[in-house]
Write an enzyme that holds these catalytic residues in place. Structure first.
Site, PDB file in Angstrom:
ATOM      1  N   ALA A 297      44.685  13.471  28.647  1.00 20.33           N
ATOM      2  CA  ALA A 297      43.279  13.214  28.373  1.00 20.33           C
ATOM      3  C   ALA A 297      42.663  14.343  27.566  1.00 20.33           C
ATOM      4  O   ALA A 297      41.851  14.107  26.655  1.00 20.33           O
ATOM      5  CB  ALA A 297      42.524  13.023  29.692  1.00 20.33           C
TER       6      ALA A 297
ATOM      7  N   GLY B  82      49.110  35.238  18.979  1.00 21.45           N
ATOM      8  CA  GLY B  82      49.250  34.190  17.967  1.00 21.45           C
ATOM      9  C   GLY B  82      50.319  33.182  18.328  1.00 21.45           C
ATOM     10  O   GLY B  82      50.416  32.733  19.469  1.00 21.45           O
TER      11      GLY B  82
ATOM     12  N   LYS C  90      46.444  16.980  30.867  1.00 23.65           N
ATOM     13  CA  LYS C  90      46.913  17.339  29.536  1.00 23.65           C
ATOM     14  C   LYS C  90      46.798  16.200  28.528  1.00 23.65           C
ATOM     15  O   LYS C  90      46.453  16.406  27.368  1.00 23.65           O
ATOM     16  CB  LYS C  90      48.352  17.849  29.610  1.00 23.65           C
ATOM     17  CG  LYS C  90      48.459  19.239  30.206  1.00 23.65           C
ATOM     18  CD  LYS C  90      49.857  19.782  30.098  1.00 23.65           C
ATOM     19  CE  LYS C  90      49.844  21.280  30.407  1.00 23.65           C
ATOM     20  NZ  LYS C  90      49.067  22.065  29.444  1.00 23.65           N
TER      21      LYS C  90
ATOM     22  N   ASP D   1      46.130  22.638  25.275  1.00 24.58           N
ATOM     23  CA  ASP D   1      46.008  21.222  24.930  1.00 24.58           C
ATOM     24  C   ASP D   1      45.261  21.047  23.614  1.00 24.58           C
ATOM     25  O   ASP D   1      45.618  20.197  22.797  1.00 24.58           O
ATOM     26  CB  ASP D   1      45.277  20.470  26.039  1.00 24.58           C
ATOM     27  CG  ASP D   1      46.013  20.545  27.367  1.00 24.58           C
ATOM     28  OD1 ASP D   1      47.264  20.586  27.347  1.00 24.58           O
ATOM     29  OD2 ASP D   1      45.342  20.561  28.414  1.00 24.58           O
TER      30      ASP D   1
ATOM     31  N   GLU E  13      53.335  15.905  32.542  1.00 25.99           N
ATOM     32  CA  GLU E  13      52.598  15.626  33.764  1.00 25.99           C
ATOM     33  C   GLU E  13      52.703  14.152  34.141  1.00 25.99           C
ATOM     34  O   GLU E  13      52.010  13.675  35.030  1.00 25.99           O
ATOM     35  CB  GLU E  13      51.127  16.035  33.611  1.00 25.99           C
ATOM     36  CG  GLU E  13      50.937  17.541  33.636  1.00 25.99           C
ATOM     37  CD  GLU E  13      49.480  17.965  33.589  1.00 25.99           C
ATOM     38  OE1 GLU E  13      49.205  19.104  33.981  1.00 25.99           O
ATOM     39  OE2 GLU E  13      48.625  17.167  33.156  1.00 25.99           O
TER      40      GLU E  13
ATOM     41  N   LEU F   8      51.916  32.218  21.711  1.00 24.94           N
ATOM     42  CA  LEU F   8      52.046  33.566  22.265  1.00 24.94           C
ATOM     43  C   LEU F   8      50.712  34.137  22.729  1.00 24.94           C
ATOM     44  O   LEU F   8      50.520  35.350  22.756  1.00 24.94           O
ATOM     45  CB  LEU F   8      52.680  34.493  21.211  1.00 24.94           C
ATOM     46  CG  LEU F   8      54.061  34.064  20.707  1.00 24.94           C
ATOM     47  CD1 LEU F   8      54.471  34.896  19.505  1.00 24.94           C
ATOM     48  CD2 LEU F   8      55.093  34.178  21.821  1.00 24.94           C
TER      49      LEU F   8
ATOM     50  N   THR G 115      41.432  27.523  30.259  1.00 27.91           N
ATOM     51  CA  THR G 115      41.761  26.164  30.690  1.00 27.91           C
ATOM     52  C   THR G 115      41.673  25.190  29.513  1.00 27.91           C
ATOM     53  O   THR G 115      40.651  25.100  28.849  1.00 27.91           O
ATOM     54  CB  THR G 115      40.802  25.692  31.796  1.00 27.91           C
ATOM     55  OG1 THR G 115      40.792  26.651  32.847  1.00 27.91           O
ATOM     56  CG2 THR G 115      41.228  24.343  32.331  1.00 27.91           C
TER      57      THR G 115
END
Length: 301
Positions: free
Chosen positions: A44, A224, A42, A252, A141, A220, A248
């Protein structure tokens, strides 16, 4: 003048990704695609996402002295991130095991590795980075005690953005400086705990605000997002409709874009609307860091 628009303090992982037709049940084996290895984590991810958009970005993280660590350093430098704060050694580089189903949804298991060795002392030793950063962003993390140290190390006038993922109950000294606290549905419910007495995201945001943050953003997914602050009330942010391939890293990229825009003087709603566009581009591509757009790509959406 600030040297950095954004300082990201957080994790750096190698993402080991397999596409699957469906996730296995307990005790079941499911065959998937060939293994793909990507730079991730997260912290990086956020640093790369912000740098791709044009933000002057630094990363404070810890990696192992191994091939995965070198992969991560190369990806940060290629994106233009200042890696002066990336520490090496103490444990192997963190690894995330990711399965992606045909709809683009993912499930992730993380082995923290060196991320778990990023300490409060490391934060104190990087004081110069905090003093020269307009916005500081963090996640969970890395050890919570390290995030507490980050929250207490902010320079006067700087802004703290926290995405509490994976979610944990947060101490008051962290909540009180969040501006904003960014959560999805799962994270909101964990942090609210017994206070989660409603299924309405607007209510989650109001209750979270009452716990101390200066502002709150609830993402959400395809619906949105919404933003909330004591002064501005609660406002919905319209979704950007795209065909998702892989989610994925999308959260972030959203957080990074929002943090950077806030540092440029944008309002919370303006920053969240821009971040939604960034996240929308990201989900149309596979991978995490490889999917993050440039400012020009966002403008052309």
């Amino acid at each position: 003048m600030d040297d950095y628009d954004l300082l990201v303090v957080g994790s750096a992982n190698a993402d080991l990704v397999i596409d699957v037709e469906r996730r296995p049940a307990a005790g079941e084996t499911v065959l998937g695609s060939d293994l793909a290895v990507h730079p991730g984590g997260k912290g990086a991810n956020q640093a790369v996402a912000a740098a791709r958009l044009g933000a002057r970005t630094a990363l404070l993280a810890r990696i192992g002295d191994d091939a995965y660590g070198r992969l991560l350093l190369d990806s940060q430098r290629a994106a233009g991130v200042d890696t002066v704060g990336v520490l090496v050694g103490g444990a192997p580089t963190g690894v995330a095991l990711i399965t992606v189903d045909p709809s683009g949804d993912n499930s992730i298991v993380v082995s923290p590795g060196a991320n778990g060795r990023l300490t409060p002392q490391d934060v104190r030793a990087a004081a110069c980075l905090f003093q020269s950063s307009r916005v500081v962003s963090a996640q969970l993390e890395i050890p919570l005690e390290t995030v507490v140290e980050v929250a207490g190390s902010l320079a006067p006038g700087s802004r703290f953005v926290l995405n509490p993922s994976p979610p944990l109950p947060l101490p008051a000294e962290v909540l009180d400086v969040c501006d904003p606290l960014i959560v999805n549905e799962h994270e909101a419910k964990v942090i609210l705990g017994d206070a989660c007495v409603s299924e309405e995201p607007e209510d989650w945001a109001r209750i979270l605000l009452a716990k101390g943050p200066k502002s709150v953003v609830v993402t959400l997914g395809s619906q949105g997002a919404l933003v909330a602050s004591a002064d501005g009330g609660v406002e919905r942010i319209a979704p950007v409709k795209v065909d998702a391939v892989d989610t994925t890293g999308a959260g972030d990229s959203f957080t990074a874009a929002l943090a950077w825009k806030l540092g440029t003087g944008a309002s919370l709603a303006e920053a969240a609307a821009y971040a939604a566009r960034v996240g929308a581009v990201a989900v149309t591509r596979r991978g995490a860091q490889e999917s993050f757009p440039t400012a020009e790509e966002v403008a052309s959406l």
